[in-house]
Enzyme design. Structure first.
Site: not given
Ligand SMILES: [Zn+2]
Length: 136
Positions: A42, A44, A53, A55, A84, A87
């Site tokens: 990930n 940010e 993310c 994934e 999430c 994803c």
């Molecule tokens: Zn995600």
């Protein structure tokens, strides 16, 4: 590549996550049908809306390399969290019913899921009358 090795790759890339705001680091390793592995962490941003993310990072790298189907996707976070919603939808695009999703904690303990487990009654390419990418 066995599940343990794929999860180790996800654990390794998790260490490179950029998560100064949440401190929630995630690593993902995608095994393509041809045996190649694509890893993502990930990333940010101070503008939270554009955070990516792990994934999706791994899936997009695989797609950029020509992969159109996920064989196995290992996702590692501290508590072994699931993916999430964003994803799940991205994975849905490239996962078929046989694609395996390994949701692992930091120690490598995992539970296995399929896309229909984490995104039932989903919206996919077939809903638009388009062949899924792994069939095209
Ligand atoms: Zn995600």
């Amino acid at each position: 590549m066995d599940d343990g090795e794929l999860i180790r790759r996800a654990i390794e890339v998790r260490e490179r996550a950029h998560a100064p705001y949440s401190s929630f680091t995630v690593g993902a390793a995608l095994l393509a049908p041809d045996g190649r592995v694509f890893a993502g962490c990930n990333v940010e941003n101070r503008n939270f809306a554009i955070t990516l993310c792990a994934e999706r990072n791994a899936v997009f790298q695989a797609v950029a390399a020509g992969v159109r189907r996920i064989a196995v996707l290992a996702v590692v976070s501290g508590p072994g969290a699931s993916m999430c919603g964003a994803c799940r939808q991205v994975v849905r695009e490239f996962a078929d019913g046989d694609s395996r999703l390994l949701l692992a904690d930091a120690a490598g303990r995992f539970r296995e899921r399929r896309i229909d487990d984490v995104l039932p009654d989903s919206f996919g390419p077939e809903g638009l009358g388009v062949d899924p990418p792994w069939r095209a």
